[in-house]
Design a protein around this motif. Sequence first.
Motif, PDB file in Angstrom:
ATOM      1  N   PHE A  74      30.265  52.695  55.767  1.00 58.66           N
ATOM      2  CA  PHE A  74      29.499  51.905  56.741  1.00 58.66           C
ATOM      3  C   PHE A  74      30.159  50.549  56.983  1.00 58.66           C
ATOM      4  CE2 PHE A  74      26.064  49.009  57.964  1.00 58.66           C
ATOM      5  CZ  PHE A  74      25.557  49.685  59.060  1.00 58.66           C
ATOM      6  N   THR A  75      30.626  49.918  55.909  1.00 55.47           N
ATOM      7  CA  THR A  75      31.252  48.596  56.049  1.00 55.47           C
ATOM      8  C   THR A  75      32.558  48.684  56.830  1.00 55.47           C
ATOM      9  OG1 THR A  75      30.277  47.910  53.939  1.00 55.47           O
ATOM     10  CG2 THR A  75      32.095  46.591  54.799  1.00 55.47           C
TER      11      THR A  75
ATOM     12  N   SER B 278      32.083  49.953  60.473  1.00 59.08           N
ATOM     13  CA  SER B 278      31.559  48.924  61.373  1.00 59.08           C
ATOM     14  C   SER B 278      32.666  47.968  61.795  1.00 59.08           C
ATOM     15  CB  SER B 278      30.426  48.156  60.691  1.00 59.08           C
ATOM     16  OG  SER B 278      29.323  49.005  60.419  1.00 59.08           O
TER      17      SER B 278
ATOM     18  N   VAL C  27      34.101  47.661  65.619  1.00 62.53           N
ATOM     19  CA  VAL C  27      34.115  46.399  66.371  1.00 62.53           C
ATOM     20  C   VAL C  27      35.531  46.087  66.852  1.00 62.53           C
ATOM     21  CG1 VAL C  27      33.833  43.903  66.162  1.00 62.53           C
ATOM     22  CG2 VAL C  27      32.071  45.433  65.239  1.00 62.53           C
TER      23      VAL C  27
ATOM     24  N   SER D 235      34.502  56.567  57.043  1.00 59.02           N
ATOM     25  CA  SER D 235      34.537  55.322  57.810  1.00 59.02           C
ATOM     26  C   SER D 235      35.166  55.523  59.187  1.00 59.02           C
ATOM     27  CB  SER D 235      35.310  54.242  57.044  1.00 59.02           C
ATOM     28  OG  SER D 235      36.701  54.546  56.977  1.00 59.02           O
TER      29      SER D 235
ATOM     30  N   SER E 158      33.182  54.570  62.532  1.00 63.33           N
ATOM     31  CA  SER E 158      33.733  53.645  63.525  1.00 63.33           C
ATOM     32  C   SER E 158      33.615  54.210  64.929  1.00 63.33           C
ATOM     33  CB  SER E 158      35.200  53.332  63.208  1.00 63.33           C
ATOM     34  OG  SER E 158      36.052  54.382  63.626  1.00 63.33           O
TER      35      SER E 158
ATOM     36  N   VAL F 202      30.011  53.583  65.980  1.00 62.96           N
ATOM     37  CA  VAL F 202      29.780  52.167  66.277  1.00 62.96           C
ATOM     38  C   VAL F 202      30.446  51.782  67.596  1.00 62.96           C
ATOM     39  CG1 VAL F 202      30.201  49.798  65.500  1.00 62.96           C
ATOM     40  CG2 VAL F 202      29.479  51.546  63.858  1.00 62.96           C
TER      41      VAL F 202
ATOM     42  N   TYR G  88      28.325  39.420  68.667  1.00 66.17           N
ATOM     43  CA  TYR G  88      28.383  40.706  67.982  1.00 66.17           C
ATOM     44  C   TYR G  88      27.320  40.776  66.883  1.00 66.17           C
ATOM     45  CZ  TYR G  88      32.561  42.895  69.967  1.00 66.17           C
ATOM     46  OH  TYR G  88      33.453  43.527  70.803  1.00 66.17           O
TER      47      TYR G  88
ATOM     48  N   LEU H 165      25.693  44.248  67.856  1.00 66.37           N
ATOM     49  CA  LEU H 165      25.579  45.202  66.754  1.00 66.37           C
ATOM     50  C   LEU H 165      24.145  45.634  66.464  1.00 66.37           C
ATOM     51  CD1 LEU H 165      28.347  44.012  64.264  1.00 66.37           C
ATOM     52  CD2 LEU H 165      28.279  46.115  65.609  1.00 66.37           C
TER      53      LEU H 165
ATOM     54  N   TYR I 297      23.531  49.621  66.600  1.00 69.74           N
ATOM     55  CA  TYR I 297      23.095  50.401  65.442  1.00 69.74           C
ATOM     56  C   TYR I 297      21.835  51.203  65.761  1.00 69.74           C
ATOM     57  CZ  TYR I 297      26.376  48.051  62.279  1.00 69.74           C
ATOM     58  OH  TYR I 297      27.514  47.608  61.654  1.00 69.74           O
TER      59      TYR I 297
END
Length: 243
Positions: free
Chosen positions: A40-41, A44, A48, A117, A121, A124, A150, A155, A159
């Motif tokens: 998730f980290t 994201s 972006v 991830s 991405s 996102v 953002y 964001l 989300y």
Amino acid sequence: MNLAIFFEQVPDGDGTWWEMLASGLGWTLGAAFFAWIIAFTLGSIVGVVRTANKPWLVHLGNAYVELFRNIPLIVQFFVWYFVVPGLIPAVKLWVVTLDPTEHQFVTAIVCLGMFTSARISEQVRSGIQSLSAGQTNAGLAMGLTLPQVYRHVTLPMAYRIVIPPMTSEFLTIFKNSSTALTIGVLELTAQSRQISEYTFKTFEAFTAATLIYIVITMTVIFAMRALESRVAVPGYIAQGGGR
């Protein structure tokens, strides 16, 4: 079906077969949870980056996604476990301080996290690009910097929009954790396999594992549906996937 088998002692006398399943479930949940944090980290951040107005950043983000999406997960497990420590001396020095179980578990977390991830991405990025440019322009007109736009505008909306596909990725990370048995992680599938090999009760062992996976899946689905209903934005998200 002989369910009593799960209450019998294992050959070495260290617990029962159901405790082995419980241990495997613990490894599965642990690997999936920590891998999700990484996924998730990083997902994201890369998502972006792929919407930035700098082409080199977009290309870098795209390269990251293509790399991890186009290599089979099982191959990535072997690369992280066998190849990376040999290529990077610092990683090798760190790995030798771990016992084999810790090494396997950490490798599973990193591999699952990086693989997922790339998929996060994409969600996102799609969520951000589905928003109108007017929201970003309005934030900038109010005096916010682009990073602040953002954080406070783009964001949070993105989300909420991508919760349904994000739910699918959250479920997938639990199921993909079963691949970690290839590097020795004794997660749920691996423990079921061991029970089958020791007791020859294949049907019972894998039926139990299947039911546990179903319970996990249904729990996640209901929890994410409740979250989706709670944070739904009229005009963007509706039950049943409508817009």
